[in-house]
Design a protein around this motif. Structure first.
Motif, mmCIF file in Angstrom:
data_model
loop_
_atom_site.group_PDB
_atom_site.id
_atom_site.type_symbol
_atom_site.label_atom_id
_atom_site.label_comp_id
_atom_site.label_asym_id
_atom_site.label_seq_id
_atom_site.Cartn_x
_atom_site.Cartn_y
_atom_site.Cartn_z
ATOM 1 N N UNK A 272 -3.954 -12.592 -15.784
ATOM 2 C CA UNK A 272 -3.763 -12.080 -16.261
ATOM 3 C C UNK A 272 -4.368 -10.470 -16.671
ATOM 4 N N UNK A 273 -4.583 -10.307 -14.954
ATOM 5 C CA UNK A 273 -5.910 -8.821 -14.668
ATOM 6 C C UNK A 273 -4.899 -7.658 -13.746
ATOM 7 N N UNK A 274 -4.781 -6.817 -13.986
ATOM 8 C CA UNK A 274 -3.832 -5.639 -13.243
ATOM 9 C C UNK A 274 -5.125 -5.347 -12.729
ATOM 10 N N UNK A 275 -4.746 -5.260 -11.433
ATOM 11 C CA UNK A 275 -5.673 -4.735 -10.163
ATOM 12 C C UNK A 275 -5.403 -3.507 -9.390
ATOM 13 N N UNK A 276 -6.551 -2.169 -9.222
ATOM 14 C CA UNK A 276 -6.291 -1.276 -8.848
ATOM 15 C C UNK A 276 -7.163 -1.027 -8.224
ATOM 16 N N UNK B 228 -10.618 -1.096 -8.903
ATOM 17 C CA UNK B 228 -10.976 -1.692 -10.854
ATOM 18 C C UNK B 228 -9.767 -2.158 -11.486
ATOM 19 N N UNK B 229 -10.372 -3.308 -12.293
ATOM 20 C CA UNK B 229 -9.659 -4.477 -12.776
ATOM 21 C C UNK B 229 -9.434 -3.844 -14.695
ATOM 22 N N UNK B 230 -7.981 -4.623 -15.305
ATOM 23 C CA UNK B 230 -8.012 -4.188 -16.720
ATOM 24 C C UNK B 230 -7.502 -5.450 -17.150
ATOM 25 N N UNK B 231 -7.908 -6.391 -18.459
ATOM 26 C CA UNK B 231 -7.099 -7.236 -18.733
ATOM 27 C C UNK B 231 -5.835 -7.090 -19.346
ATOM 28 N N UNK B 232 -4.755 -7.792 -19.055
ATOM 29 C CA UNK B 232 -3.197 -7.580 -19.093
ATOM 30 C C UNK B 232 -3.037 -7.817 -20.856
ATOM 31 N N UNK B 233 -3.346 -9.357 -21.036
ATOM 32 C CA UNK B 233 -3.205 -10.238 -22.282
ATOM 33 C C UNK B 233 -4.056 -8.967 -23.551
ATOM 34 N N UNK B 234 -3.314 -8.307 -24.195
ATOM 35 C CA UNK B 234 -3.967 -8.146 -25.327
ATOM 36 C C UNK B 234 -3.531 -6.278 -25.414
ATOM 37 N N UNK B 235 -3.725 -5.786 -23.905
ATOM 38 C CA UNK B 235 -3.235 -4.408 -23.820
ATOM 39 C C UNK B 235 -2.192 -3.619 -24.375
ATOM 40 N N UNK B 236 -2.217 -2.803 -24.289
ATOM 41 C CA UNK B 236 -1.053 -2.068 -24.563
ATOM 42 C C UNK B 236 -0.082 -0.972 -22.896
ATOM 43 N N UNK C 253 0.843 -1.402 -0.160
ATOM 44 C CA UNK C 253 0.102 -0.336 -0.131
ATOM 45 C C UNK C 253 0.857 1.230 0.154
ATOM 46 N N UNK C 254 0.237 1.972 -0.912
ATOM 47 C CA UNK C 254 1.278 3.579 -0.832
ATOM 48 C C UNK C 254 0.032 4.673 -0.829
ATOM 49 N N UNK C 255 1.049 5.694 -0.472
ATOM 50 C CA UNK C 255 -0.072 7.057 -0.620
ATOM 51 C C UNK C 255 -0.079 7.557 0.868
ATOM 52 N N UNK C 256 -0.713 8.760 1.264
ATOM 53 C CA UNK C 256 -1.174 9.292 2.237
ATOM 54 C C UNK C 256 -2.385 8.531 2.755
ATOM 55 N N UNK C 257 -2.623 8.475 3.792
ATOM 56 C CA UNK C 257 -3.770 7.119 4.061
ATOM 57 C C UNK C 257 -5.207 7.750 4.055
ATOM 58 N N UNK C 258 -5.333 8.745 3.721
ATOM 59 C CA UNK C 258 -6.353 9.066 3.081
ATOM 60 C C UNK C 258 -6.849 8.284 1.730
ATOM 61 N N UNK C 259 -5.507 8.322 0.891
ATOM 62 C CA UNK C 259 -6.115 8.455 -0.563
ATOM 63 C C UNK C 259 -4.741 7.136 -1.014
ATOM 64 N N UNK C 260 -4.740 5.961 -0.034
ATOM 65 C CA UNK C 260 -3.311 4.802 -0.676
ATOM 66 C C UNK C 260 -4.814 3.528 -1.052
ATOM 67 N N UNK C 261 -3.773 3.462 -2.131
ATOM 68 C CA UNK C 261 -3.517 2.027 -2.957
ATOM 69 C C UNK C 261 -2.576 1.460 -3.363
ATOM 70 N N UNK C 262 -3.140 0.512 -4.021
ATOM 71 C CA UNK C 262 -2.548 -0.715 -4.222
ATOM 72 C C UNK C 262 -2.435 -1.032 -5.544
ATOM 73 N N UNK C 263 -1.879 -1.350 -6.384
ATOM 74 C CA UNK C 263 -1.442 -1.890 -7.532
ATOM 75 C C UNK C 263 -1.003 -3.424 -7.592
#
Length: 243
Positions: free
Chosen positions: A63-67, A78-86, A48-58
């Motif tokens: 085969x999915x990118x998760x934010x 939110x999620x984004x498929x990786x295969x076929x993405x740029x 986890x990174x960012x300040x406590x009020x806007x913390x996030x992980x990636x």
């Protein structure tokens, strides 16, 4: 773990390396000044990174990118498929900026054509995730057996070489221990012991690599207990160095 490796494994591993460096590490570095990654369920990701009020992980899961973000109205995923993405699409999704210079070491891979589609087949992504998980479990078991005198660093995935690594005391020197999903030295996954000194004491056949010693994917995947096989290999290297 599947044997043999999927035929498209190297292409997937190369694509995931670019995602690790230019999406996950790039975003974390811009927000916190740090770029190390960790094994996560089904893959790898940032702490986890960012300040406590806007913390996030990636993270990459299969085969999915998760934010995952903490916003004013609560947590959002939110999620984004990786295969076929740029790479350009994935960095935009992650809130990273490809136009800003970014390095994770002298061997930082060039992003290449950021408009070209990435190839990450699910079976190959599963191998990468499984290898990082295997390495993490073996290193945890090893550290429990070594005790506090080993003086371990923090285990993490180093984006530069896309390997899970740690260093510990080894006799009069220290040694890098880790699990790589493959690289220019060996395209298949492997586990390694890399002494900081030039000494290679005892059992010359053990020291089978320019950087120290390694054991390759087939030998580990075919073992009755892969975690035990990796732990035993790491122990052996440290025991030799401690003589």
């Amino acid at each position: 773990m599947p044997t043999p490796l999927p035929s498209d494994y190297e292409a997937a591993r190369t694509s995931l390396h670019l995602v690790a460096v230019h999406v996950l590490a790039r975003r974390r570095s811009a927000a916190s000044g740090r770029f190390g990654l960790r094994p996560t369920p089904g893959g790898f990701g940032t702490p986890a990174f960012g300040d406590p009020d806007h913390e996030e992980t990636l993270r990459v899961a299969g085969g999915v990118l998760v934010r995952e973000q903490r916003l004013a109205d609560g947590m959002h995923t939110t999620v984004h498929p990786i295969d076929g993405a740029t790479l350009a699409e994935l960095t935009a999704f992650a809130g990273a900026d490809l136009s800003v210079p970014h390095t994770v070491g002298r061997d930082t891979p060039d992003p290449g054509d950021t408009g070209a589609p990435l190839a990450v087949a699910p079976a190959a992504a599963t191998v990468v995730a499984g290898w990082f998980d295997l390495g993490a479990r073996a290193i945890d078991r090893l550290l429990a057996e070594l005790g506090p005198n080993a003086g371990p660093s923090v285990v993490q995935i180093w984006p530069e070489h896309f390997d899970l690594g740690i260093d510990v005391a080894a006799g009069e020197t220290r040694a890098n221990l880790g699990a790589s999903p493959g690289d220019g030295y060996c395209p298949d996954p492997y586990v390694y012991v890399g002494p900081w000194s030039a000494d290679r004491p005892g059992e010359p056949e053990f020291w089978n690599a320019p950087f120290g010693a390694f054991i390759a994917y087939d030998a580990v995947a075919g073992a009755p207990d892969p975690v035990a096989a990796v732990t035993e290999f790491l122990h052996r290297g440290l025991d030799l160095l401690a003589r």
